[in-house]
Design an enzyme around this catalytic site. Structure first.
Site, mmCIF file in Angstrom:
data_model
loop_
_atom_site.group_PDB
_atom_site.id
_atom_site.type_symbol
_atom_site.label_atom_id
_atom_site.label_comp_id
_atom_site.label_asym_id
_atom_site.label_seq_id
_atom_site.Cartn_x
_atom_site.Cartn_y
_atom_site.Cartn_z
ATOM 1 C CG ASP A 179 -3.449 -3.055 -1.976
ATOM 2 O OD1 ASP A 179 -4.523 -3.150 -3.143
ATOM 3 O OD2 ASP A 179 -3.507 -3.215 -1.140
ATOM 4 C CG ASN A 204 -5.880 -7.887 -3.416
ATOM 5 O OD1 ASN A 204 -6.035 -7.757 -4.474
ATOM 6 N ND2 ASN A 204 -6.234 -6.074 -3.397
ATOM 7 C CD GLU A 258 -11.743 -0.317 -4.966
ATOM 8 O OE1 GLU A 258 -11.079 -1.720 -4.770
ATOM 9 O OE2 GLU A 258 -12.288 -0.106 -4.124
ATOM 10 C CB SER A 300 -0.674 0.134 1.596
ATOM 11 O OG SER A 300 -0.106 0.000 2.492
ATOM 12 C CG ASP A 358 -9.526 2.971 -4.806
ATOM 13 O OD1 ASP A 358 -10.923 3.032 -5.000
ATOM 14 O OD2 ASP A 358 -9.167 2.430 -3.888
ATOM 15 C CG ASP A 366 -2.966 -6.309 4.708
ATOM 16 O OD1 ASP A 366 -1.946 -6.590 5.691
ATOM 17 O OD2 ASP A 366 -3.071 -5.178 4.457
ATOM 18 C CB THR A 367 -7.527 -8.975 7.255
ATOM 19 O OG1 THR A 367 -7.468 -7.590 6.935
ATOM 20 C CG2 THR A 367 -8.145 -8.865 8.742
ATOM 21 N N GLY A 421 -10.826 -5.451 6.238
ATOM 22 C CA GLY A 421 -9.956 -5.618 7.841
ATOM 23 C C GLY A 421 -11.318 -6.637 7.913
HETATM 24 P P1 13P Z 1 -8.246 -8.123 3.235
HETATM 25 O O1 13P Z 1 -8.448 -6.077 4.690
HETATM 26 O O2 13P Z 1 -9.706 -8.425 3.406
HETATM 27 O O3 13P Z 1 -6.997 -9.362 3.724
HETATM 28 O O4 13P Z 1 -8.524 -7.520 2.364
HETATM 29 C C1 13P Z 1 -6.828 -6.782 2.253
HETATM 30 C C2 13P Z 1 -6.672 -5.784 1.007
HETATM 31 O O5 13P Z 1 -8.406 -5.540 0.246
HETATM 32 C C3 13P Z 1 -5.963 -4.933 0.081
HETATM 33 O O6 13P Z 1 -5.898 -3.981 -0.944
HETATM 34 O O1 G3H Z 2 -6.574 -2.283 1.799
HETATM 35 C C1 G3H Z 2 -5.830 -1.978 2.363
HETATM 36 C C2 G3H Z 2 -4.674 -2.509 3.346
HETATM 37 O O2 G3H Z 2 -5.283 -4.078 3.888
HETATM 38 C C3 G3H Z 2 -3.660 -2.060 2.968
HETATM 39 O O3 G3H Z 2 -3.993 -1.117 4.282
HETATM 40 O O4 G3H Z 2 -3.337 1.226 4.093
HETATM 41 O O5 G3H Z 2 -3.074 -0.046 5.901
HETATM 42 O O6 G3H Z 2 -1.277 -0.784 4.681
HETATM 43 P P1 G3H Z 2 -2.830 -0.415 4.544
HETATM 44 ZN ZN ZN Z 3 -8.097 -3.197 -0.945
#
Ligand code: 13P
Ligand code: G3H
Ligand code: ZN
Length: 314
Positions: free
Chosen positions: A89, A260, A141, A50, A111, A262-263, A188
């Site tokens: 991202d 995608n 998006e 990100s 985005d 991250d969480t 999230g």
């Molecule tokens: P999650 O929060 O579901 O992991 O989504 C991550 C995401 O969309 C990053 O762009």
């Molecule tokens: O969609 C966002 C990702 O989970 C990245 O999050 O901006 O906290 O790094 P961040």
């Molecule tokens: Zn995202």
């Protein structure tokens, strides 16, 4: 091997009807287990950062951070015998997009989904022009990332989620390479208040109209075993809920190719770290504290590669 253009990975996934995990990193502790999982599963993988990750890695200087992250990813990717791409991202402005391109990223996301449609269209078109001239691909998006509530009317749903007709017009006019349609996920650990559900009819229509690789944001499954472990060792993440594996599989069946995540990595890392800190109180060597947490990330990534069908597709 480092892939210069993410489109190579996603066009193949689109033709082969499977999904490729796109995993967020900020540091080596997340990158190393993701690469190791891809090698072990002979799977392509997309690493993404990100804008916040760029700033974090560069100690406040996102251009420097982009370079540090890209150099790290390229070094590990070039030692691996699987395709590995690096993606920006949620890029929100031209400055971050250009920083990623100059650092050697394989693709960028612009985005502008929070802006009015025509503004999203013009900013995306500008990014496509810049990125394509550098030989890299672009994701954009449409719609807002919000969960589908049980009592929401059709018109309310139409106002927030992607409009398939608009998606076709957007793709034709911008020349974007992949599209992230909002179909009911959110970012999230708290995605759904009630039962998890996505708008598959909408997804199918977008795929039919655009035929291109589609991206699912907010795709983490928020695995109950790691949520429970984190809470057991002192976290407070009650009521967390993600996209279950059967729904992820269905999304891939209806046209999602980039997933995608991250969480899920954050929750697994924190759960294991809390457990290690609790069980090994005299420990002051961060490497010994991080290793089990890194192993949890590898486990999550390998499991997702199985679910998405990318195992053996390297
Ligand atoms: P999650 O929060 O579901 O992991 O989504 C991550 C995401 O969309 C990053 O762009
Ligand atoms: O969609 C966002 C990702 O989970 C990245 O999050 O901006 O906290 O790094 P961040
Ligand atoms: Zn995202």
């Amino acid at each position: 091997m480092y892939v210069k253009n993410t489109k190579e990975i996603l066009d193949k996934a689109n033709k082969g009807y499977y999904g490729v995990g796109a995993f967020n990193i900020n540091d080596l502790e997340f990158l190393q287990p993701i690469v190791s999982a891809a090698v072990e599963k002979a799977s392509p993988v997309i690493i993404e950062t990100s804008e916040g990750a760029m700033s974090y890695a560069g100690d406040g200087d996102f251009r420097r951070g982009a370079k540090i992250l890209a150099d790290m990813v390229k070094t590990l990717a070039n030692e691996a015998d699987v395709p590995i791409a690096l993606h920006l991202d949620h890029g929100h402005d031209i400055d971050h997009v250009v920083a990623a391109i100059q650092a050697g990223y394989s693709s960028v996301m612009i985005d502008a989904s929070a802006k009015p449609y025509e503004k999203n269209l013009s900013l995306t078109s500008e990014v496509v022009k810049i990125a394509h001239s550098a030989g890299i691909s672009v994701e954009a998006e449409l719609g807002k990332l919000v969960g589908i509530e049980d009592n929401v009317s059709v018109s309310e749903r139409d106002a927030t989620l992607v409009d398939p007709g608009e998606a076709k017009d957007f793709v034709d006019r911008t020349g974007v390479d992949f599209l992230a349609p909002a179909i009911g996920t959110s970012h999230g650990a708290f995605k759904f208040k009630g039962e998890a559900k996505l708008d598959f009819d909408r997804l199918r229509t977008v795929k039919e109209f655009t035929k291109m690789p589609l991206v699912l944001h907010g795709a983490s499954s928020v695995l109950p075993r790691f949520v429970e472990e984190a809470n057991k060792y002192g976290a407070d993440i009650q009521g967390a809920k993600g996209v279950p594996y059967d729904i992820l599989k269905e999304s891939v069946k209806y046209g999602i190719n980039k997933v995608n995540t991250d969480t899920d990595l954050r929750v697994a890392f924190i759960a294991e770290l809390r457990k290690t800190l609790y069980n090994d109180k005299p420990q002051i060597d961060p490497r010994k504290l991080f290793k089990p947490a890194m192993a949890a990330i590898k486990e999550v990534v390998m499991e997702r590669m199985e679910v998405l069908g990318s195992v053996g597709k390297a």
